[in-house]
Design an enzyme around this catalytic site. Sequence first.
Site, PDB file in Angstrom:
ATOM      1  N   THR A  17      17.476  33.724  28.440  1.00  0.00           N
ATOM      2  CA  THR A  17      16.342  32.560  28.636  1.00  0.00           C
ATOM      3  C   THR A  17      16.951  30.707  28.204  1.00  0.00           C
ATOM      4  OG1 THR A  17      17.685  32.212  25.947  1.00  0.00           O
ATOM      5  CG2 THR A  17      14.984  33.843  26.220  1.00  0.00           C
ATOM      6  N   VAL A  20      19.742  28.325  33.705  1.00  0.00           N
ATOM      7  CA  VAL A  20      20.596  28.671  34.496  1.00  0.00           C
ATOM      8  C   VAL A  20      20.096  30.364  34.423  1.00  0.00           C
ATOM      9  CG1 VAL A  20      22.999  29.740  35.660  1.00  0.00           C
ATOM     10  CG2 VAL A  20      22.978  27.796  34.740  1.00  0.00           C
ATOM     11  N   CYS A 134      29.316  23.492  39.144  1.00  0.00           N
ATOM     12  CA  CYS A 134      28.105  22.930  39.734  1.00  0.00           C
ATOM     13  C   CYS A 134      28.948  22.204  41.080  1.00  0.00           C
ATOM     14  CB  CYS A 134      26.538  23.114  39.209  1.00  0.00           C
ATOM     15  SG  CYS A 134      27.332  21.403  37.507  1.00  0.00           S
ATOM     16  N   HIS A 247      22.210  17.844  42.343  1.00  0.00           N
ATOM     17  CA  HIS A 247      23.067  16.956  41.949  1.00  0.00           C
ATOM     18  C   HIS A 247      23.506  15.943  43.416  1.00  0.00           C
ATOM     19  CE1 HIS A 247      24.154  18.579  37.772  1.00  0.00           C
ATOM     20  NE2 HIS A 247      24.805  19.210  38.084  1.00  0.00           N
TER      21      HIS A 247
HETATM   22  P1  NAP Z   1      20.859  26.637  27.792  1.00  0.00           P
HETATM   23  O1  NAP Z   1      19.331  26.421  29.158  1.00  0.00           O
HETATM   24  O2  NAP Z   1      20.681  25.703  26.973  1.00  0.00           O
HETATM   25  O3  NAP Z   1      20.666  27.507  27.702  1.00  0.00           O
HETATM   26  C1  NAP Z   1      22.310  28.544  27.763  1.00  0.00           C
HETATM   27  C2  NAP Z   1      21.853  30.354  26.939  1.00  0.00           C
HETATM   28  O4  NAP Z   1      22.176  30.631  26.594  1.00  0.00           O
HETATM   29  C3  NAP Z   1      20.030  30.906  26.667  1.00  0.00           C
HETATM   30  O5  NAP Z   1      19.481  31.638  27.050  1.00  0.00           O
HETATM   31  C4  NAP Z   1      20.354  31.317  25.139  1.00  0.00           C
HETATM   32  O6  NAP Z   1      19.678  32.171  24.438  1.00  0.00           O
HETATM   33  C5  NAP Z   1      22.348  31.384  25.216  1.00  0.00           C
HETATM   34  N1  NAP Z   1      22.637  31.357  24.207  1.00  0.00           N
HETATM   35  C6  NAP Z   1      23.187  30.406  23.358  1.00  0.00           C
HETATM   36  N2  NAP Z   1      24.335  30.746  22.650  1.00  0.00           N
HETATM   37  C7  NAP Z   1      24.121  32.469  22.850  1.00  0.00           C
HETATM   38  C8  NAP Z   1      24.748  33.135  21.782  1.00  0.00           C
HETATM   39  N3  NAP Z   1      25.399  33.654  20.758  1.00  0.00           N
HETATM   40  N4  NAP Z   1      24.561  34.496  22.358  1.00  0.00           N
HETATM   41  C9  NAP Z   1      23.649  34.943  23.163  1.00  0.00           C
HETATM   42  N5  NAP Z   1      23.524  34.398  23.933  1.00  0.00           N
HETATM   43  C10 NAP Z   1      23.224  32.626  23.902  1.00  0.00           C
HETATM   44  O7  NAP Z   1      22.643  26.322  29.436  1.00  0.00           O
HETATM   45  P2  NAP Z   1      22.292  26.360  30.298  1.00  0.00           P
HETATM   46  O8  NAP Z   1      21.931  25.204  31.313  1.00  0.00           O
HETATM   47  O9  NAP Z   1      21.267  27.449  31.406  1.00  0.00           O
HETATM   48  O10 NAP Z   1      23.347  27.101  30.710  1.00  0.00           O
HETATM   49  C11 NAP Z   1      24.366  27.745  30.450  1.00  0.00           C
HETATM   50  C12 NAP Z   1      26.101  27.669  30.273  1.00  0.00           C
HETATM   51  O11 NAP Z   1      25.938  28.441  31.747  1.00  0.00           O
HETATM   52  C13 NAP Z   1      26.641  26.824  30.158  1.00  0.00           C
HETATM   53  O12 NAP Z   1      27.131  26.156  28.720  1.00  0.00           O
HETATM   54  C14 NAP Z   1      27.311  26.866  31.337  1.00  0.00           C
HETATM   55  O13 NAP Z   1      28.765  27.755  30.598  1.00  0.00           O
HETATM   56  C15 NAP Z   1      26.775  27.600  32.534  1.00  0.00           C
HETATM   57  N6  NAP Z   1      26.966  26.791  33.396  1.00  0.00           N
HETATM   58  C16 NAP Z   1      26.947  27.196  34.239  1.00  0.00           C
HETATM   59  C17 NAP Z   1      26.683  26.079  35.953  1.00  0.00           C
HETATM   60  C18 NAP Z   1      27.704  26.196  36.731  1.00  0.00           C
HETATM   61  O14 NAP Z   1      28.294  24.537  37.147  1.00  0.00           O
HETATM   62  N7  NAP Z   1      28.404  27.011  37.752  1.00  0.00           N
HETATM   63  C19 NAP Z   1      26.503  25.009  35.434  1.00  0.00           C
HETATM   64  C20 NAP Z   1      25.132  25.228  34.275  1.00  0.00           C
HETATM   65  C21 NAP Z   1      25.846  25.921  33.030  1.00  0.00           C
HETATM   66  P3  NAP Z   1      18.831  31.745  23.239  1.00  0.00           P
HETATM   67  O15 NAP Z   1      17.711  30.577  24.315  1.00  0.00           O
HETATM   68  O16 NAP Z   1      18.346  32.813  22.820  1.00  0.00           O
HETATM   69  O17 NAP Z   1      19.168  30.442  22.662  1.00  0.00           O
HETATM   70  C1  3JM Z   2      27.744  23.243  32.629  1.00  0.00           C
HETATM   71  O1  3JM Z   2      28.928  25.147  25.957  1.00  0.00           O
HETATM   72  C2  3JM Z   2      30.278  25.737  26.687  1.00  0.00           C
HETATM   73  O2  3JM Z   2      30.562  26.158  26.671  1.00  0.00           O
HETATM   74  C3  3JM Z   2      29.442  25.313  28.385  1.00  0.00           C
HETATM   75  C4  3JM Z   2      29.759  23.786  28.464  1.00  0.00           C
HETATM   76  C5  3JM Z   2      29.235  23.981  30.161  1.00  0.00           C
HETATM   77  C6  3JM Z   2      29.843  24.562  30.932  1.00  0.00           C
HETATM   78  C7  3JM Z   2      30.880  25.036  30.721  1.00  0.00           C
HETATM   79  O3  3JM Z   2      32.284  24.291  30.449  1.00  0.00           O
HETATM   80  O4  3JM Z   2      30.798  26.360  31.052  1.00  0.00           O
HETATM   81  C8  3JM Z   2      27.880  23.355  30.282  1.00  0.00           C
HETATM   82  C9  3JM Z   2      27.384  23.186  31.537  1.00  0.00           C
HETATM   83  C10 3JM Z   2      28.768  23.947  32.396  1.00  0.00           C
HETATM   84  C11 3JM Z   2      30.543  24.771  33.973  1.00  0.00           C
HETATM   85  O5  3JM Z   2      30.121  24.905  34.516  1.00  0.00           O
HETATM   86  O6  3JM Z   2      31.146  24.241  33.695  1.00  0.00           O
END
Ligand code: NAP
Ligand code: 3JM
Length: 339
Positions: A17, A20, A134, A247
Amino acid sequence: MAFNKKQKYIVGIVGATGAVGRRMLTTLEERNFPVDRLVLLASPRSAGQTFSFRGQSIPVEILTENSFEGLDFALFSAGASVSLKYAPFAVQAGCIVIDNSSAFRMDKNIPLVVPEVNPEAIPEQPGIIANPNCSTIQMVVALHPIHARYRIKRVVVSTYQSVSGSGQKAIAELTTQTIGVLDNKDCVSQVYPHQIAFNCLPHIDVFLDNGYTKEEMKMVNETRKILGDDSIQVSPTTVRVPVFYSHSESVNVETEEPISALDVKKLLHDSPGIRIVDDPDKNEYPLAINAEGKDEVMVGRLRDDISKERAINFWVVADNLRKGAALNAVQIAEHIIQR
Ligand code: NAP
Ligand code: 3JM
């Protein structure tokens, strides 16, 4: 034991949801990944939601330790703590994990992969594969060909990172604040420590003892690991800007061998995953609003550094939710099933 090839695969998205996770779903659909069944997983907050995939409505399921039975791939993007807790259960169930969080990136036993750069790091029988940050991904796509030809000594980079990198809540916060400021209303900040609308915050992730932020140190350490060279010096400043998607980065590169911006323009033009957008006479250079929704990493403003020999500058822009996250993860899965 080698990877068990199939006609179609059962794929799970953990964090389906989120900003990403939603891109992961559309990326699998757009690229026609051979999905037999798609399993959408999130927290109990999302129970009851559905998403459309190939014209079919798919319910969101609550993530548990037993969610991975029968899955071939699990694409994780629900934060580092969720990955640390649940990825081991996925591996135990025989599932290949491609993890978007920072949880495993610097683990010596876990490959950190950008398919255009180091596909050879993907093992025959993968367990967990980490997707880089990213800001690192788009930079190393451009740095890799330069390093191979000229040997990079040092990189100085400043980022201009969009709010979608902080998830759905941050996208909403920039929207609400922008409307609020123009309406003369008080600004409420929940995601960021300060107002992000009409502002720039030189602060992404937490501050560390050396004065850099964790996001900045991700760029240092991940770049060295992906390029396989710990001697490369990287000095980043990461900045959050009031942009929704993509970005941008200003990059200065110093090399061992003599280098010219003109030669690098040709080199990058012929390198995978890159589109050169560099015609100053026509005001053409990479822009965040043009990179949104695109797969390529866009490079422009290529010029020799007037302050130093063997150094160049460029500007690199990519869709942080696509190449910076979902697309890179799906490309890793494609690599595994195609080889
Ligand atoms: P987001 O929009 O806040 O979405 C977070 C997602 O994680 C939602 O689907 C949420 O579900 C789910 N979630 C959170 N806590 C959970 C739990 N305890 N159990 C199951 N699902 C859970 O964040 P986002 O931007 O998509 O980013 C998510 C993660 O991807 C980041 O925290 C980071 O680690 C990673 N990320 C990586 C990059 C990259 O550079 N490769 C970039 C951005 C993010 P609900 O909707 O049910 O709360
Ligand atoms: C991008 O809650 C968390 O641990 C996620 C924080 C986060 C990250 C991460 O550290 O995994 C938010 C957005 C990243 C990332 O890609 O490093």
